[in-house]
Scaffold this motif. Structure first.
Motif, PDB file in Angstrom:
ATOM      1  N   VAL A 158      -3.438  10.929  -2.146  1.00 37.49           N
ATOM      2  CA  VAL A 158      -4.033   9.603  -1.936  1.00 37.49           C
ATOM      3  C   VAL A 158      -4.536   9.513  -0.498  1.00 37.49           C
ATOM      4  O   VAL A 158      -3.774   9.719   0.444  1.00 37.49           O
ATOM      5  N   LEU A 215       2.132   2.128  -3.523  1.00 35.19           N
ATOM      6  CA  LEU A 215       1.064   2.680  -4.367  1.00 35.19           C
ATOM      7  C   LEU A 215       0.740   4.116  -3.939  1.00 35.19           C
ATOM      8  O   LEU A 215       0.478   4.987  -4.770  1.00 35.19           O
ATOM      9  N   PHE A 216       0.787   4.369  -2.634  1.00 39.22           N
ATOM     10  CA  PHE A 216       0.563   5.723  -2.117  1.00 39.22           C
ATOM     11  C   PHE A 216       1.592   6.705  -2.690  1.00 39.22           C
ATOM     12  O   PHE A 216       1.246   7.795  -3.142  1.00 39.22           O
ATOM     13  N   ARG A 238      -6.685   6.716   0.708  1.00 34.69           N
ATOM     14  CA  ARG A 238      -6.686   5.322   1.187  1.00 34.69           C
ATOM     15  C   ARG A 238      -6.236   4.379   0.077  1.00 34.69           C
ATOM     16  O   ARG A 238      -6.492   4.637  -1.096  1.00 34.69           O
ATOM     17  N   VAL A 239      -5.603   3.283   0.483  1.00 32.01           N
ATOM     18  CA  VAL A 239      -5.196   2.232  -0.462  1.00 32.01           C
ATOM     19  C   VAL A 239      -5.613   0.886   0.117  1.00 32.01           C
ATOM     20  O   VAL A 239      -5.384   0.615   1.305  1.00 32.01           O
ATOM     21  N   LYS A 240      -6.232   0.050  -0.714  1.00 24.81           N
ATOM     22  CA  LYS A 240      -6.598  -1.314  -0.289  1.00 24.81           C
ATOM     23  C   LYS A 240      -6.135  -2.296  -1.359  1.00 24.81           C
ATOM     24  O   LYS A 240      -6.595  -2.218  -2.509  1.00 24.81           O
ATOM     25  N   ALA A 267      -5.863  -3.573  -6.659  1.00 23.87           N
ATOM     26  CA  ALA A 267      -5.922  -2.632  -5.530  1.00 23.87           C
ATOM     27  C   ALA A 267      -6.932  -1.535  -5.818  1.00 23.87           C
ATOM     28  O   ALA A 267      -7.189  -1.196  -6.976  1.00 23.87           O
ATOM     29  N   PRO A 310       0.824  -1.219   0.000  1.00 26.04           N
ATOM     30  CA  PRO A 310       0.000   0.000   0.000  1.00 26.04           C
ATOM     31  C   PRO A 310       0.858   1.269   0.000  1.00 26.04           C
ATOM     32  O   PRO A 310       0.540   2.244  -0.692  1.00 26.04           O
ATOM     33  N   PHE A 357       1.030   6.955  -6.842  1.00 28.97           N
ATOM     34  CA  PHE A 357      -0.183   7.677  -7.235  1.00 28.97           C
ATOM     35  C   PHE A 357      -0.210   9.074  -6.622  1.00 28.97           C
ATOM     36  O   PHE A 357      -0.851   9.982  -7.148  1.00 28.97           O
ATOM     37  N   ILE A 387      -7.627   2.519  -4.935  1.00 23.73           N
ATOM     38  CA  ILE A 387      -6.916   3.706  -4.454  1.00 23.73           C
ATOM     39  C   ILE A 387      -7.891   4.875  -4.446  1.00 23.73           C
ATOM     40  O   ILE A 387      -8.450   5.233  -5.485  1.00 23.73           O
ATOM     41  N   GLN A 388      -8.105   5.453  -3.265  1.00 26.57           N
ATOM     42  CA  GLN A 388      -9.023   6.585  -3.144  1.00 26.57           C
ATOM     43  C   GLN A 388      -8.234   7.889  -3.172  1.00 26.57           C
ATOM     44  O   GLN A 388      -7.401   8.148  -2.306  1.00 26.57           O
ATOM     45  N   THR A 430      -4.796  -2.760   3.873  1.00 27.84           N
ATOM     46  CA  THR A 430      -5.565  -1.513   3.762  1.00 27.84           C
ATOM     47  C   THR A 430      -4.924  -0.456   4.637  1.00 27.84           C
ATOM     48  O   THR A 430      -4.672  -0.693   5.809  1.00 27.84           O
TER      49      THR A 430
END
Length: 522
Positions: free
Chosen positions: A355, A345-346, A357-359, A368, A342, A349, A370-371, A418
């Motif tokens: 970013v 990816l944070f 949240r990442v799950k 995954a 996670p 992105f 990514i919010q 998450t």
């Protein structure tokens, strides 16, 4: 009472005549504003008129929820009424209604309580003429117009992370008067346009109000200047050029405004291609079927330019449509489940937005969610990262149907897949108007390094990347600022991985390395 002084009785006449079938007054530089919320300040009412020209007088009738605005010229008043007829202005979230008054001028010298109105006029106009003077096209004494000024504007759109169409430009610039012709083109890798107004004063007001504004939150910045041309010659009516005074022109080849790679990146048809419905009750709409556009043959007849709420936190966005639906959650697939986390990816992105949240999916670890902070940033990340190679696999990025990323419930097994990053100090875009908004580029083999301590050498930084397993092809410090440097690695994939691993790397002396993609090469 002088016939030119609206008072309570004169105002009552204006109101009574309005009922439904009132024949509209002839154009006047005095405008009658109805349904004004009682708590509204004088400055807020004056601000309704400022984009269209100088406001020369104001009379507030708070007890009747009404006001009168006097503009410097009838032409400015006409532009204002034309625009607000189809784009109802809102003050304090309440619609207000503007029409011509049957008074030709306001005489308020002998009326009580005019001190605040005059102070508001001076303050708002001072800010406005101050802006004009700064732009190098105006002086306060001549009301802002230089003699012999061209009605043609040259427009450059910087930070073009979404396609900007001819229709979007027409919608924005019509606010300031009748747009006769527009030609769009790409020059020096920049999207540019030439736009001709019916009157040089319209061009002047548009330049003052729009130069430096963003069409969308944080991107698509307008740079507006006067053209040396005084008239445009348009040969074709298509999505690259338009003469709104001549419907008989052929469409020509109608080449798309965006080159094919940009179209692919933004997903054809364009994110913001949506027909604008004509406003009811006006002259028949002119249809341009090849552009999917229905537009009125009059100034300001396009839909309202509202400001999306996301724009309030960043620099002002002036275009009413958000580029995507409300979704700010991305689905990333075809990840390498053995290598990704996670946090990684944070960081990746986070180059294109904040970013939250990442799950990584528990049962499908190659996928995954990514919010991002908003839909604009999600679209930006998708357009730049979809199809890139990460840990040997080509990743796919799409907008998810989910509206948020859920955190695991208490006691639910998650294996740390998450993570909530909403409070992270590493967000690049938290600060409104941050320079980071201007430095967003696609992944490239050349990385931009910043926040480098003064004592750090080029050998130290090259060794840092080389010892982490990356091929260093070139390196150089910025001549004017040794806190920044460029480093070129063996491939785009290597640069992506290096950014993930070395962004925020502790260089000592209380400095953490900042890493971004660069548009430059060494």
């Amino acid at each position: 009472m002088s016939s030119s002084t609206p008072s309570t009785t004169a105002n009552g006449t204006d109101s009574k005549q309005y009922k439904g079938d009132r024949s509209p007054c002839a154009p006047s530089r005095v405008l009658h504003v109805r349904k004004v919320p009682i708590e509204v300040s004088e400055a807020e009412v004056v601000s309704l008129g400022v984009p269209f020209g100088k406001v020369t007088n104001l009379l507030m009738l708070k007890g009747k929820n009404q006001a009168f605005i006097e503009m410097a010229s009838e032409e400015a008043a006409m532009t204002m009424v034309n625009y607000y007829t189809t784009a109802t202005p809102h003050v304090r979230n309440q619609p207000v209604y503007i029409q011509y008054s049957n008074h030709r001028e306001l005489k308020t010298d002998n009326l009580p309580n005019q001190g605040r109105a005059q102070a508001a006029l001076q303050a708002v106009n001072a800010v406005h003429t101050g802006n004009m003077s700064l732009s190098g096209t105006a002086t306060a004494s001549d009301g802002g117009m230089m003699p012999g000024q061209s009605p043609v504007l040259r427009i450059i759109v910087e930070n073009l992370y979404y396609p900007v169409s001819l229709e979007v430009l027409h919608q924005i610039f019509s606010k300031f008067g009748t747009v006769l012709k527009i030609i769009t083109f790409t020059k020096n890798n920049q999207f540019q346009a030439l736009l001709q107004y019916a009157d040089p004063m319209n061009a002047h007001h548009a330049k003052v109000a729009l130069d430096g504004q963003n069409i969308y939150n944080g991107c698509c910045t307008l740079r507006v200047e006067f053209s040396k041309l005084t008239s445009l010659n348009v040969k074709y009516n298509n999505d690259k050029s338009r003469d709104f005074t001549r419907l008989d022109l052929p469409s020509g080849d109608g080449q798309p405004t965006l080159d094919p790679t940009m179209q692919t990146a933004f997903g054809a048809p364009g994110i913001i291609s949506s027909p604008y419905p004509g406003a009811a009750g006006f002259a028949p709409a002119i249809g341009f079927p090849q552009a999917g556009l229905s537009m009125q043959a009059m100034p300001g007849a396009l839909g309202p330019l509202t400001i999306p709420s996301s724009a309030m936190t960043g620099r002002m966005a002036i275009h009413g449509m958000t580029p995507t639906a409300i979704h700010s959650v991305l689905l990333v697939s075809n990840l390498n489940p053995d290598s990704i986390s996670p946090h990684e990816l944070f960081i990746l992105f986070g180059v294109y937005g904040d970013v939250h949240r990442v799950k990584i999916l528990f049962n499908k670890k190659e996928n995954a969610l990514i919010q991002m902070a908003d839909a604009t940033q999600a679209q930006l990340a998708m357009s730049h990262l979809n199809g890139q190679r990460l840990y040997g696999k080509v990743i796919r990025v799409t907008i998810s149907k989910h509206q948020t990323v859920q955190l695991p419930r208490e006691g639910q097994e998650d294996q740390g897949l998450t993570k909530d990053f909403s409070g992270s100090p590493l967000h690049r875009f938290k600060k409104p108007g941050s320079k980071n908004f201007q430095n967003i580029f696609p992944p490239s083999a050349t990385l931009h390094l910043s926040n480098i301590p003064p004592s750090t050498t080029d050998d130290f930084l090259k060794d840092l990347f080389a010892s982490s397993g990356y091929t260093v092809k070139a390196f150089k410090f910025f001549q004017k600022d040794r806190k920044m440097a460029l480093i070129q690695l063996g491939s785009v994939e290597e640069a992506i991985q290096a950014l993930i691993h070395l962004h925020n790397h502790d260089l000592g002396e209380n400095h953490h390395l900042r890493v971004s993609f660069s548009k430059s090469t060494i």
